[in-house]
Write a protein that holds these residues in place. Structure first.
Motif, mmCIF file in Angstrom:
data_model
loop_
_atom_site.group_PDB
_atom_site.id
_atom_site.type_symbol
_atom_site.label_atom_id
_atom_site.label_comp_id
_atom_site.label_asym_id
_atom_site.label_seq_id
_atom_site.Cartn_x
_atom_site.Cartn_y
_atom_site.Cartn_z
ATOM 1 N N GLU A 35 0.851 -1.183 0.000
ATOM 2 C CA GLU A 35 0.000 0.000 0.000
ATOM 3 C C GLU A 35 0.889 1.234 0.000
ATOM 4 N N PRO A 36 0.581 2.252 -0.830
ATOM 5 C CA PRO A 36 1.442 3.435 -0.920
ATOM 6 C C PRO A 36 1.473 4.198 0.407
ATOM 7 N N LEU A 37 2.693 4.685 0.753
ATOM 8 C CA LEU A 37 2.881 5.513 1.934
ATOM 9 C C LEU A 37 3.891 6.578 1.564
ATOM 10 N N SER A 38 3.443 7.865 1.532
ATOM 11 C CA SER A 38 4.309 8.952 1.095
ATOM 12 C C SER A 38 4.941 9.640 2.286
ATOM 13 N N MET A 39 6.220 10.063 2.097
ATOM 14 C CA MET A 39 6.962 10.796 3.106
ATOM 15 C C MET A 39 7.772 11.868 2.411
ATOM 16 N N LEU A 40 7.872 13.038 3.068
ATOM 17 C CA LEU A 40 8.860 14.001 2.641
ATOM 18 C C LEU A 40 10.242 13.446 2.928
ATOM 19 N N LEU A 41 11.238 13.990 2.259
ATOM 20 C CA LEU A 41 12.586 13.471 2.419
ATOM 21 C C LEU A 41 13.023 13.491 3.872
ATOM 22 N N ARG A 42 12.747 14.608 4.556
ATOM 23 C CA ARG A 42 13.186 14.720 5.939
ATOM 24 C C ARG A 42 12.504 13.656 6.803
ATOM 25 N N GLU A 43 11.243 13.368 6.520
ATOM 26 C CA GLU A 43 10.541 12.334 7.277
ATOM 27 C C GLU A 43 11.152 10.952 7.005
ATOM 28 N N ALA A 44 11.504 10.721 5.737
ATOM 29 C CA ALA A 44 12.110 9.438 5.390
ATOM 30 C C ALA A 44 13.463 9.271 6.074
ATOM 31 N N GLU A 45 14.234 10.373 6.113
ATOM 32 C CA GLU A 45 15.537 10.290 6.772
ATOM 33 C C GLU A 45 15.386 10.060 8.259
ATOM 34 N N GLN A 46 14.393 10.673 8.846
ATOM 35 C CA GLN A 46 14.162 10.438 10.267
ATOM 36 C C GLN A 46 13.746 8.993 10.524
ATOM 37 N N ALA A 47 13.140 8.350 9.546
ATOM 38 C CA ALA A 47 12.744 6.945 9.670
ATOM 39 C C ALA A 47 13.897 5.995 9.370
ATOM 40 N N GLY A 48 15.100 6.551 9.011
ATOM 41 C CA GLY A 48 16.276 5.713 8.789
ATOM 42 C C GLY A 48 16.618 5.477 7.346
ATOM 43 N N TYR A 49 15.864 6.073 6.422
ATOM 44 C CA TYR A 49 16.146 5.887 5.005
ATOM 45 C C TYR A 49 17.069 6.997 4.527
ATOM 46 N N SER A 50 17.602 6.798 3.340
ATOM 47 C CA SER A 50 18.474 7.801 2.740
ATOM 48 C C SER A 50 18.131 7.909 1.271
ATOM 49 N N ALA A 51 18.048 9.166 0.773
ATOM 50 C CA ALA A 51 17.812 9.407 -0.654
ATOM 51 C C ALA A 51 18.620 10.622 -1.048
ATOM 52 N N MET A 52 19.280 10.544 -2.205
ATOM 53 C CA MET A 52 20.091 11.671 -2.648
ATOM 54 C C MET A 52 20.254 11.605 -4.161
ATOM 55 N N LYS A 53 20.663 12.767 -4.708
ATOM 56 C CA LYS A 53 20.996 12.867 -6.128
ATOM 57 C C LYS A 53 22.478 13.160 -6.243
ATOM 58 N N THR A 54 23.131 12.502 -7.207
ATOM 59 C CA THR A 54 24.502 12.861 -7.571
ATOM 60 C C THR A 54 24.436 13.574 -8.908
ATOM 61 N N SER A 55 25.585 13.720 -9.517
ATOM 62 C CA SER A 55 25.599 14.439 -10.794
ATOM 63 C C SER A 55 24.782 13.739 -11.859
ATOM 64 N N SER A 56 24.662 12.385 -11.762
ATOM 65 C CA SER A 56 23.930 11.675 -12.812
ATOM 66 C C SER A 56 23.041 10.566 -12.285
ATOM 67 N N ARG A 57 22.970 10.404 -10.963
ATOM 68 C CA ARG A 57 22.237 9.250 -10.458
ATOM 69 C C ARG A 57 21.349 9.655 -9.284
ATOM 70 N N LEU A 58 20.277 8.891 -9.158
ATOM 71 C CA LEU A 58 19.365 9.028 -8.029
ATOM 72 C C LEU A 58 19.553 7.789 -7.150
ATOM 73 N N VAL A 59 19.819 7.988 -5.829
ATOM 74 C CA VAL A 59 20.186 6.908 -4.918
ATOM 75 C C VAL A 59 19.168 6.844 -3.783
ATOM 76 N N VAL A 60 18.690 5.627 -3.487
ATOM 77 C CA VAL A 60 17.823 5.382 -2.325
ATOM 78 C C VAL A 60 18.410 4.202 -1.541
ATOM 79 N N ARG A 61 18.428 4.359 -0.233
ATOM 80 C CA ARG A 61 19.026 3.316 0.623
ATOM 81 C C ARG A 61 18.102 3.055 1.809
ATOM 82 N N SER A 62 17.973 1.784 2.179
ATOM 83 C CA SER A 62 17.089 1.406 3.286
ATOM 84 C C SER A 62 17.744 0.310 4.123
ATOM 85 N N PRO A 63 17.675 0.401 5.452
ATOM 86 C CA PRO A 63 18.088 -0.745 6.274
ATOM 87 C C PRO A 63 17.126 -1.911 6.050
#
Length: 942
Positions: free
Chosen positions: A230-258
């Motif tokens: 089921e979809p669950l939306s979070m702002l980036l700051r909320e996701a980071e507070q939940a332990g996730y990580s998301a970022m953009k580099t010069s050419s890539r979009l990165v998402v990381r989860s424990p």
């Protein structure tokens, strides 16, 4: 607050059989919320933010860093790390960030450490705090703080590693120990200059991957929607507070989860459990809002084990990651994050195969890239094997030609494998030593102590006590331990299951310790051996005219037995009555034949046969160790007739009438009772003309007779099974003979005169089986068969004599055809105590030495002759001979002439050449005649 073991266990770790235990170092002078790695037991990274500090890099040969594809790998050798506690800091420009387990999983850092401190730290090139230059050059900075557990000292090591990596696939999926990471190529590169976003939303240092908590606008990421499903939306700051990580580099979009977060879920793919992350990422670009769907799926199982092989199954098609039609371009396996080529795999015995549904990696248990570890669940010895496998797959979608690189770091630990310890018993019976080998163990096992029957000893104490404890190492990395203990040690228990055997019993418990955890376990074994090594105690005895002489040899067990003398135990009080003497090897008794322990078997007119029964008894096992039944005749005049007409008689209780009451005996006149009686003897004294004595005359003798019996008053009380008791008393007197009695005075002598008595001495002749005179032919062996000229060894012995002054002399010996010693023909063997020199095969005299059997050598003579037969012309008269001897007993060292001068003392000039035997010497005490049994001539058919 400090982490506990339970606080950091996730499903991924559980599935792999790992656990994490973090320990705070409150004794160190650091902030309360700082946690350190203990490199002898830890599994994960401990991290915490620290104030900025200047990097002081120290080089070390025990630190090695390299690049492994999209990872940087840092290795710490156990020589550097063992016994220390480690704190890892990530370097971001001039800032230092102490990594915590949460931050490590969120930012792309992982750590693996074996129990001995060999440590690997992995950093994702897309991780936080990595200096990223155009997704091509990556500078990774780490600072290691090693805290000595034995002191307050701190050692710092700075590591800077630059990795070049340009083989980025359109999509990269990384499954590390503690996190899942997915990165996707962005078709439109983001400009590196200021955009229409305000300065407040733009990070000028955009080439460095920002840490969690930075502005979402700095990444251009607006929102993350987790599909769970089921979809669950979070702002980036909320996701980071939940332990996730998301970022953009010069050419890539990165998402990381424990692993095992609320927004990930488990799903079986081709029978393999997977942890799945699916997100939809919305980010701002100069063209407006873009939405990218990203997914990662990492295996949490799929491992099969045998004793020899680990098989790891990874789904070939993962529906959440692949388009409908893809083509596998590359498949690689690796170890510890490093890919292996085919030759390396072949050398190590690894295999990689692909089926319709799975990629399969097979690793031999015990391969050199992994390690064994000892365990002791329920104090039983087990081992496990751990290896960190890696699978890297590159596939290409047929419709878009986009590539996906899928990389999994997957630590595998086998289930605990029981290893029953083998015990090799090398006990040396000849040396009298228990020797045992116990193994095999891994090198992380130490022997700490051994429990004996007397208590627990350390290895050092055991060796100091004279036991030999050794450790033995083998080329395959295992070892065993050995122990040697002598049978006579005080820790060895002894038991006699039968009289002549000893069982030696050594119970042992070996106490082991598994390092570095110091987990104890023990192994108990019992060593046992039985030996026929018991020398039994032995009874022996002789008699003289009045006493028994008993000797008891202890044997190998010492005086650990009871001695029964007759019906009573030989106590110290009883021993005092019997001239008891003892030393370390035996004891002796001297006992009169009238002692209470003896029994009378037979009474004659001049003697009594008394018997002594002795028994050596083991009361614990109820064993008879030895017994002795010694019966001898002792002089006893039961009737004495005096010239004045007085008659005395002695009655002794015999064994055949055990319940006889001696005081109830009377003469024929029942008023005449014993003048004295006890439980052994009754004494009567009466005149010849009293107590019913009868008188009879014949020739010139007068006979007085009486009878001792039970009185009529008690005769009816005797048991019907006991015989009636009768003993006749007789005295002869010569009629018309005058006896003159003289009296004279004589000075008293110190030595009393001995009364003359009468007895019997016997001489026996035996044929020995060989010249050792140890084994003789018995009566049942005759006739004995001997070949012609075969030596015959004869022994003549005076029996039952304890008088060392007596000497036995062989006066004459001869052979005949018949048993009659006077028959003819005959041939002289010994003539006048000497050999017959007319014989071509001269008789040989053999010396007799004192030994265990020979007590008085002078009373034994030995000679040998060669087997012959009588012939008449060339005809054999008969195939048998008999040997006869005349022997005399002499006083030793006699100066008299004749045979008593010794065996063969005549000068050779006086020796007779005739076969006539001389008249026996008058110096002899007693002359005896002896003969052998028949000796047959053995005829060969050859």
């Amino acid at each position: 607050m400090p982490f506990t073991c339970a606080a950091v266990i996730d499903s991924h770790i559980k599935a792999l059989g790992f656990f994490v235990c973090l320990r705070s170092r409150n004794n160190m002078r650091r902030p309360d919320n700082v946690f350190l790695w203990n490199l002898t037991a830890a599994v994960f990274v401990l991290v915490q933010a620290r104030p900025n500090m200047k990097l002081s890099s120290q080089s070390s040969s025990s630190l090695r860093s390299d690049c492994a594809g999209n990872l940087m790998r840092l290795s710490l050798d156990k020589a550097l790390a063992v016994g220390n506690q480690l704190e890892v800091e990530a370097i971001n420009g001039t800032e230092y960030h102490v990594l915590t387990p949460t931050l490590a999983a969120q930012c792309g850092y992982s750590m693996a450490s074996d129990p001995w401190g060999n440590t690997r730290i992995y950093t994702s090139l897309m991780g936080c705090y990595v200096d990223n230059k155009d997704d091509a050059m990556f500078n990774v900075g780490l600072k290691l703080q090693l805290y000595k557990t034995s002191s307050s000292g701190v050692i710092s090591h700075g590591v800077m590693q630059t990795c070049s990596y340009t083989r980025w696939a359109s999509k990269e999926i990384l499954c590390d120990r503690n996190y899942m990471e997915v990165s996707n190529y962005m078709a439109t590169p983001e400009p590196q200059t200021e955009t229409k976003w305000s300065a407040q939303e733009v990070n000028d240092d955009s080439k460095i991957n920002n840490s969690p908590g930075a502005s979402g606008a700095a990444h251009g990421i607006w929102k993350i929607t987790f599909l769970t499903p089921e979809p669950l939306s979070m702002l980036l700051r909320e996701a980071e507070q939940a332990g996730y990580s998301a970022m953009k580099t010069s050419s890539r979009l990165v998402v990381r989860s424990p692993y095992n977060t609320a927004e990930t879920y488990s799903e079986n793919v081709a029978g393999i459990p997977m942890e799945v992350l699916r997100v939809s990422t919305s980010y701002k670009s100069q063209h407006g809002l873009s939405v990218v769907n990203l997914a990662a799926a990492c295996p949490t199982g799929g491992v099969l084990f045998t004793e020899a092989v680990i098989s790891w199954y990874v789904p070939r098609r993962i529906s959440h990651l692949m388009e409908s039609r893809v083509r596998i371009v590359e498949v690689h396996m690796g170890i510890n994050g490093q890919k292996l080529d085919k030759s390396q795999m072949a050398t190590r015995g690894y295999s990689l195969s692909t089926t319709d549904f799975h990629h399969i990696i097979e690793i031999p248990v015990g391969a050199p890239d992994g390690y064994y570890k000892s365990h002791a669940p329920d104090y039983q010895y087990h081992i496990s094997y751990t290896v960190e496998a890696m699978l890297e797959v590159l596939w290409r979608a047929e419709n878009t030609q986009d590539d996906t690189r899928y990389k999994v770091l997957f630590p595998i630990t086998t289930p605990l494998m029981p290893r029953p310890l083998f015990v090799e018993d090398h006990t040396d019976l000849a040396a009298g030593t228990f020797s045992v080998y116990l193994g095999k163990f891994l090198n992380d096992v130490e022997l700490r102590n051994i429990t004996f029957s007397t208590g627990v000893l350390t290895v050092e104490e055991s060796n100091a006590r004279g036991f030999t404890v050794q450790e033995h190492s083998f080329p395959n990395g295992t070892k065993s331990f050995s122990l040697q203990v002598a049978f006579n040690s005080d820790v060895v228990l002894k038991h006699n299951p039968e009289p002549v055997a000893t069982t030696y019993f050594l119970p042992l418990t070996f106490g082991f310790m598994i390092l570095p955890e110091e987990t104890p376990f023990a192994q108990s074994i019992e060593l046992q051996v039985s030996l026929q090594d018991v020398v039994m105690p032995r009874l022996s005895g002789t008699c003289d005219h009045s006493q028994f002489y008993i000797s008891v040899e202890y044997g190998s067990q010492g005086p650990n037995f009871q001695t029964l003398v007759g019906p009573q135990e030989l106590t110290p009080e009883v021993a005092d009555d019997y001239e008891f003497r003892e030393n370390q090897t035996h004891f002796s008794l001297v006992m009169p034949y009238t002692a209470a322990a003896t029994v009378f078997e037979v009474i004659t007119s001049d003697s009594v046969r008394a018997r002594l029964d002795m028994l050596l008894w083991d009361p614990i096992n109820e064993w008879v160790l030895d017994d002795l039944y010694l019966a001898c005749y002792f002089p006893l005049m039961t009737t004495t007739c005096y010239s004045n007409g007085t008659i005395t008689a002695v009655v002794a209780k015999v064994q055949s009438v055990p319940h006889l009451d001696l005081n109830s005996l009377t003469l024929m006149d029942q008023s005449c009772k014993p003048v004295f009686s006890d439980n052994r003897f009754a004494h009567f004294s009466f005149r010849a003309d009293s107590c019913g004595t009868t008188r009879t005359f014949f020739d010139n003798y007068m006979l007085y007779e009486n009878e001792i019996s039970l009185s009529d008053g008690v005769a009816g009380q005797t048991s019907p099974i006991e015989p009636e008791y009768r003993q006749t008393i007789s005295c002869y007197y010569v009629v018309n003979q005058t006896e003159t009695v003289a009296f004279s005075h004589k000075p008293m002598s110190n030595d009393p005169d001995a009364e003359i008595g009468f007895g019997k001495l016997m001489v026996q002749m035996r044929l020995a089986q060989d010249s050792s005179y140890r084994h003789f032919y018995q009566a049942g062996d005759y006739p004995v068969m001997k070949p012609l000229r075969q030596p015959l060894y004869f022994e003549v012995e005076l029996m039952q004599s304890m008088d060392p002054q007596l000497e036995l002399i062989l006066e004459n010996c001869w052979a005949t055809l018949e048993e009659d010693r006077t028959s003819l023909p005959s041939w002289d063997i010994i003539v006048d105590t000497c050999e017959n020199h007319d014989d071509s095969y001269v008789t040989v005299f053999h010396p007799v030495m004192r030994d265990a059997r020979v007590k008085i050598p002078s009373q034994i003579k030995r000679f040998s002759m060669k087997m012959f037969t009588f012939i008449n012309g060339n005809n054999v008269l008969k195939d048998q001979i008999f040997v006869h001897c005349d022997s005399v007993l002499c006083v030793a060292n006699s100066q008299a002439d004749g045979a008593c001068r010794g065996q063969c003392v005549r000068p050779s000039s006086m020796r007779s050449s005739t076969h006539q035997r001389k008249i026996r010497s008058t110096d002899s005490i007693h002359q005896m005649q002896i003969s052998s049994g028949p000796i047959l001539l053995f005829k060969s058919n050859l």
